[in-house]
Design a protein around this motif. Structure first.
Motif, PDB file in Angstrom:
ATOM      1  N   LEU A 200       0.818  -1.220   0.000  1.00 42.31           N
ATOM      2  CA  LEU A 200       0.000   0.000   0.000  1.00 42.31           C
ATOM      3  C   LEU A 200       0.844   1.258   0.000  1.00 42.31           C
ATOM      4  O   LEU A 200       0.507   2.256  -0.635  1.00 42.31           O
ATOM      5  CB  LEU A 200      -0.927  -0.003   1.222  1.00 42.31           C
ATOM      6  N   LEU A 201       1.954   1.210   0.712  1.00 42.90           N
ATOM      7  CA  LEU A 201       2.782   2.409   0.836  1.00 42.90           C
ATOM      8  C   LEU A 201       3.645   2.646  -0.401  1.00 42.90           C
ATOM      9  O   LEU A 201       4.178   3.738  -0.593  1.00 42.90           O
ATOM     10  CB  LEU A 201       3.686   2.299   2.070  1.00 42.90           C
TER      11      LEU A 201
ATOM     12  N   ALA B 213       3.045   5.792  -2.379  1.00 40.99           N
ATOM     13  CA  ALA B 213       2.879   7.047  -1.641  1.00 40.99           C
ATOM     14  C   ALA B 213       3.925   8.096  -2.014  1.00 40.99           C
ATOM     15  O   ALA B 213       3.574   9.271  -2.181  1.00 40.99           O
ATOM     16  CB  ALA B 213       2.879   6.772  -0.144  1.00 40.99           C
TER      17      ALA B 213
ATOM     18  N   VAL C 265      -3.242   6.296   1.141  1.00 43.81           N
ATOM     19  CA  VAL C 265      -2.820   4.903   1.187  1.00 43.81           C
ATOM     20  C   VAL C 265      -3.973   3.985   1.589  1.00 43.81           C
ATOM     21  O   VAL C 265      -4.211   2.958   0.960  1.00 43.81           O
ATOM     22  CB  VAL C 265      -1.640   4.749   2.169  1.00 43.81           C
TER      23      VAL C 265
ATOM     24  N   TRP D 235      -6.145   4.557   8.318  1.00 44.34           N
ATOM     25  CA  TRP D 235      -5.182   5.629   8.056  1.00 44.34           C
ATOM     26  C   TRP D 235      -4.295   5.892   9.270  1.00 44.34           C
ATOM     27  O   TRP D 235      -3.158   6.318   9.126  1.00 44.34           O
ATOM     28  CB  TRP D 235      -5.908   6.903   7.636  1.00 44.34           C
TER      29      TRP D 235
ATOM     30  N   TYR E 233      -1.018   4.089   9.052  1.00 46.36           N
ATOM     31  CA  TYR E 233      -0.024   4.636   8.131  1.00 46.36           C
ATOM     32  C   TYR E 233       0.480   5.994   8.576  1.00 46.36           C
ATOM     33  O   TYR E 233       1.621   6.356   8.314  1.00 46.36           O
ATOM     34  CB  TYR E 233      -0.574   4.598   6.710  1.00 46.36           C
TER      35      TYR E 233
END
Lengths: 202, 202
Positions: free
Chosen positions: A156-157, A160, B164, B176, B179
């Motif tokens: 997921l990151l 970013a 993300v 969230w 992250y």
DNA sequence: TAACAAGTTGACCGCGCGGTCCGGTTATCG
DNA sequence: CGATAACCGGACCGCGCGGTCAACTTGTTA
């Protein structure tokens, strides 16, 4: 780097060439204008009629999917190539650097998380995910990454840094490296604080 | 929480009510469907004719801008309220938590970085940026944040946690926070590695 | 080279969008 | 209360989009 699935009858020479031109043109156009780039513009860029686009890809979504699959497989290959590196931590960082360097991800990157996809995309997806999971597991065992971080988190990151640096109008094209470095520092074991939420499952 | 700029003549009662309804409906609609939400849908949701939308906001972009300005000022106020906290590091984390908690940011968040904006948005923008810069400076002096991180960095990274976690279909609405925690750990001085690129200027 | 299937093309279609406009409605105030 | 200006609504416009199609061109194969 183009997916040409084995067909019953092979493509005619010109058709194959046009298909490749189309994929390249579409990738460029999407990178420049995002997913809203019109099919007509893509066709023009490829030097081809609009009808030809729809002959090769019945739907605009199919065209997007084809590109996404290529990109994903590309990245997965790079990831798998790093699996037998000595330093697992450096390998993971290297992988994320490769991912960030793929400029064309831009608006395509955000596709990587969602779930409403054709089977072939989901399959490519799963392959990439598998590679990342392994990469992260090795890095974790190696002590290069904190214990409470999973492959899903890294998955997921991954995009970013590109997302963040997108919004600097005249920024260096390498600005994403700065944010990758910051985020990667957040993945390290040193000075890690407990995470408030469990890692999600995809 | 609605910006009602002092006008020469005050709005008629029903007009003011409709304006408020419109802003709320638009914020909801944008949060659900992104910026592609149609003006017609927004009008319907507000229980109002489409013409009324364009009476209050000459352009769809003006409507978006109004919402963005509200959100930004909201956040800036929260930031300024944290300026005199004892623990500057905790204050910065708290600020980022507030920013992440604003669910409606969704697609609106990505507006915060770009440069092509009307003066009032740019002004709100600058105000928020100022608040963040100060918050970060205090945290840095306090030793809660690494020395090579700037207000601009935090400004840019602010929305990353929401971005993300957006791509987890059935994820917890609080994902969230995970992250944010990881990224914030990357902002801490402990175990920080040198950053490869200079911080950008907006 | 002849004949056919595969491929190409661009005019065309329907749709939904942002935005306009004017006839009807309603808050406001002397 | 009555006049007036502010306001409302929704039919309407032009545009650009994704997608279709039938006439035409071209690579392929025997």
């Amino acid at each position: 780097m183009v997916t040409t699935p084995a067909q019953a009858r092979p493509l005619r020479a010109d058709a194959a060439r046009n298909r490749a031109l189309l994929l390249a043109a579409a990738a460029d156009e999407f990178a420049e204008h995002g997913l809203e780039a019109s099919v007509a513009d893509i066709a023009r860029r490829a030097g081809v009629g609009k009808g030809t686009v729809f002959r090769h890809f019945p739907t605009k979504d199919d065209l997007i999917a084809a590109i996404v699959v290529d990109r994903i497989n590309d990245l997965r290959a790079a990831g798998e190539r790093l699996l037998d590196a000595d330093d697992a931590g450096a390998a993971l960082l290297e992988f994320l650097t490769i991912a960030g360097g793929r400029r064309q991800q831009r608006d395509l990157s955000f596709l990587m998380g969602s779930g409403e996809w054709k089977p072939d995309v989901q399959q490519a997806h799963a392959g990439l995910f598998q590679a990342i999971e392994t990469l992260v597991a090795r890095a974790r065992e190696h002590g290069a990454v904190r214990a409470d971080v999973t492959g899903t988190d890294v998955f997921l990151l991954m995009c970013a840094p590109n997302y963040v640096s997108e919004y600097v109008p005249n920024g260096s094209p390498d600005l994403w490296r700065r944010y990758l470095a910051i985020i990667f520092d957040g993945l390290r074991p040193e000075g890690a604080h407990a995470l408030p939420q469990p890692s999600p499952t995809l």
